[in-house]
Write an enzyme that holds these catalytic residues in place. Sequence first.
Site, PDB file in Angstrom:
ATOM      1  CB  SER A   1      12.231   9.140 -18.685  1.00  0.00           C
ATOM      2  OG  SER A   1      11.323   8.354 -17.941  1.00  0.00           O
TER       3      SER A   1
ATOM      4  CE1 TYR B   1       9.351  12.713 -20.803  1.00  0.00           C
ATOM      5  CE2 TYR B   1       8.630  10.614 -19.895  1.00  0.00           C
ATOM      6  CZ  TYR B   1       9.441  11.732 -19.837  1.00  0.00           C
ATOM      7  OH  TYR B   1      10.351  11.857 -18.812  1.00  0.00           O
ATOM      8  CB  SER B   2       7.586   6.198 -23.183  1.00  0.00           C
ATOM      9  OG  SER B   2       6.885   6.487 -21.989  1.00  0.00           O
ATOM     10  CB  ALA B   3       8.429   6.475 -28.378  1.00  0.00           C
TER      11      ALA B   3
ATOM     12  CE  LYS C   1      12.716  12.899 -21.800  1.00  0.00           C
ATOM     13  NZ  LYS C   1      13.732  13.971 -21.710  1.00  0.00           N
TER      14      LYS C   1
END
Length: 252
Positions: free
Chosen positions: A139, A152-154, A156
């Site tokens: 990302s 999702y952010s963690a 990635k």
Amino acid sequence: MGGQPTDASGLRLLVVGASSGIGHAVAESAAALGANVAVAARRMDLLTKLADTVGGIAFELNVESAPAINKVVGEAAEALGGLDAVVFTSTVVPFAQIEDTDVTTWVHAFSVNAVGANNVLRAALPHLSENGVVLIASSHDVGRPRAGVAAYSASKAALDEILHSWRSEHPELSIVRVGIGPTADTQILRGADRDLLSLLFRSWVEHGQLPAQMSTLTDVANTLVSLVITARANPSVVPEIVQLAPRIRPST
């Protein structure tokens, strides 16, 4: 229309996460340039159609299963006569406020986005040719998380740390991590709650996290194939971290 990469003649390529979106487009782009392509994902109906279109081989794969990864990567390498490149695009994006993100959702995101990528790289290692390339799609927003996509952010961010460890322990490998910005037609919103998305979109607009335009799917796929070709043709250089962001072009 996007610009095509130069030439992928004879490239033995495995694309993981190819049933739709970026992985699907990468397989099409590479095959059009002469690559021999194997594709893997869960949705075999879509994958079989893709394999027929590109003259490739399809493998059903759930990247949460390490044994399945080992089996499929080995079979793909055998079918292609080795691997010159592996492109990993599998991803899940659970949409939920962080207080509503349950343990199952956290584990699923990490299992696919981080551990799954690691296990594909590990399984590919013994099959890679001398100048083989592994490209991992990530990302553009790592370190700048948006509301509603905490898992999702963690995951990635964890993927970045995994790839740092791979580079530290295997500096001989060509591992390309590509942070991909907002891209049209990826089906990433498939199945998401529309009311929640409406709230999240307002938050993203307020924080300047939605661009006026998105990158086209074809342009992103062509760029990824170009990176594989370039890294393989120039083995003394690794484009370790590449960021793809939408180019905002003036209206005409």
